[in-house]
Write an enzyme that holds these catalytic residues in place. Structure first.
Site, short mmCIF file in Angstrom:
data_model
loop_
_atom_site.label_atom_id
_atom_site.label_comp_id
_atom_site.label_asym_id
_atom_site.label_seq_id
_atom_site.Cartn_x
_atom_site.Cartn_y
_atom_site.Cartn_z
N TRP A 167 0.83 -1.20 0.00
CA TRP A 167 0.00 0.00 0.00
C TRP A 167 0.86 1.26 0.00
CZ3 TRP A 167 -3.76 -2.08 -1.93
CH2 TRP A 167 -4.33 -3.25 -1.46
N ASP A 168 1.99 1.22 0.68
CA ASP A 168 2.92 2.35 0.61
C ASP A 168 3.39 2.58 -0.82
OD1 ASP A 168 3.12 3.35 3.22
OD2 ASP A 168 4.54 1.80 3.81
N LEU A 169 3.78 1.50 -1.49
CA LEU A 169 4.33 1.63 -2.83
C LEU A 169 3.28 2.08 -3.83
CD1 LEU A 169 6.55 -1.57 -2.77
CD2 LEU A 169 7.31 0.81 -2.56
#
Length: 411
Positions: A167-169
């Site tokens: 989700w960060d990426l």
């Protein structure tokens, strides 16, 4: 690096993964990205993995090609410099500025309404945890989405976190997209704007885009965990005669028929089709539904041959497959790391030389520029103060004396 975004200046005030990833992608496409951090480093400056000398390989990886300025963000002078950097005006013949990427809280000294008073057409992309402003990170958002309950062996009810900060990426990449979109609108005569991108919304929307949420909403239950099986299709890991594990995937009819041919399973599978009254070639869902009957056939076929026998046969037969390998082996794989033009061995701020990637896209029409390492913390402090804010040597020296800024030596 490429030059597609040459002429843009982006200021980044961030930590961890999503916002730095956004800045990294913009820098690799040619934007000048200036990252400000607290003197001595922010919360991600010493994150693992670490080199033997204590340098963060994580920080070096996410900040390649950026410039670094170190500020005392607890002091009024340091905070004022951060505000002025984010809102620095365009200069005739210079870069198009007023582009700010951050994951600082929506309220406070970097609030959009505060910054907008300094530059009305400011574009601010703000990474958030939850849309309401409460704290959330990749692993907590992932837990809330239910994915750990879908991941792992079918016979183990414990939640399994994934290793990749997906989700960060995704959020970082989406932030880069939203920033360029907002800039295009501004260049067409639009205004500045703040774009808030919460990890929670990226995660929830992605789950919906892939059909996860509709499936659960309509059925009333979450998808069960199925280990390494590919949901809705035929795919799983199988062990060869010599104990190696290979991944086989057959989503399309062509992939399915090729796998049967190479594994000499056409006759056995046809007999099973006759018994069940189905056609596996016509529908990948049917293959998934009856995978418990199909798997033993494939397990025996794999167990009868070594990986050295299967690999060339799969390649020649056009089978979709892959070998499980450790990262040590992957580093020697020419398709991934070794001989891959995306990578270049460069010397990093830690003093260590190791392969690092440039832009992931290949643009045949444009020459790929050299990979630029991450800066040393505060390496460009004086340069940025002089060139972006127009400060003279006396004023820069005064800020150093006040402890409001620091160079690469920490002073």
């Amino acid at each position: 690096m490429y030059d597609l975004l040459k002429g843009l200046r982006v200021v980044e005030g961030s930590a961890f993964v999503a916002a730095p990833t956004c800045g990294l992608y913009l820098a690799q496409m040619g934007a000048e990205v200036i990252r400000f951090d607290a003197i001595g480093g922010g919360p991600d400056f010493r994150r693992w993995p670490l080199a033997e000398n204590g340098a963060s390989l994580y920080w070096e990886g996410l900040n390649k090609g950026k410039k670094s300025i170190a500020l005392n963000l607890s002091s009024p002078a340091g905070r004022e410099i951060a505000q002025r950097l984010a809102t620095a005006p365009n200069v005739v013949g210079g870069p198009d500025a007023g582009l700010f990427v951050t994951n600082f809280p929506a309220e406070g000294f970097l609030a959009y309404e505060t910054l907008r008073k300094l530059r009305e057409d400011l574009i601010c992309v703000r990474v958030m945890g939850w849309a309401d402003g409460s704290q959330g990170m990749d692993y907590t958002i992932n837990a809330a989405l239910g994915l750990p309950q879908m991941t792992g062996p079918a016979d183990d009810p414990r939640p399994v976190n994934h290793v990749l900060a997906a989700w960060d990426l995704l959020t970082g990449a989406y932030c880069a997209f939203t920033l360029v979109s907002a800039l295009l609108a501004r260049l067409r005569g639009g205004e500045g704007r703040e774009l808030r991108v919460p990890l929670s919304d990226v995660g929830a929307a992605t789950m919906a885009n892939l059909g996860f949420t509709a499936e659960t909403a309509l059925s009333g239950r979450q998808r069960a965990r199925i280990g390494n099986d590919i949901f809705g299709a035929f795919g799983r890991d199988f062990v060869t005669k010599d104990g190696q594990t290979l991944m086989l995937l057959a989503i399309t009819p062509r992939q399915w028929s090729k796998a049967l041919d190479v594994l000499d399973l056409t006759g056995a599978v046809a007999a099973l089709e006759g018994e069940l009254g189905v056609s596996f070639a016509a529908d990948e869902g049917v293959r998934f539904t009856h995978r418990a009957r199909l798997y033993p056939l494939f397990e025996r076929a794999f167990a009868g041959r070594t990986a050295a026998e299967l690999a060339p046969a799969f390649e020649a037969g056009g089978v979709t497959w892959g070998a499980y390998q450790a990262l040590e082996a992957a580093l020697e794989d020419p398709r991934l790391y070794k001989d891959n033009p995306v990578f270049e061995t460069v010397r990093h701020p830690s003093g260590l030389a190791y392969p690092a990637p440039g832009a992931m896209a290949t643009i045949p029409q444009d020459a790929r520029g050299p990979v630029q390492p991450a800066p040393k913390l505060g390496q460009h402090t004086d340069e940025v103060l002089a060139q972006v804010l127009g400060l003279g040597a006396h004023e820069i020296g005064r800020l150093h004396d006040l402890g409001a800024v620091a160079g690469a030596d920490g002073r």
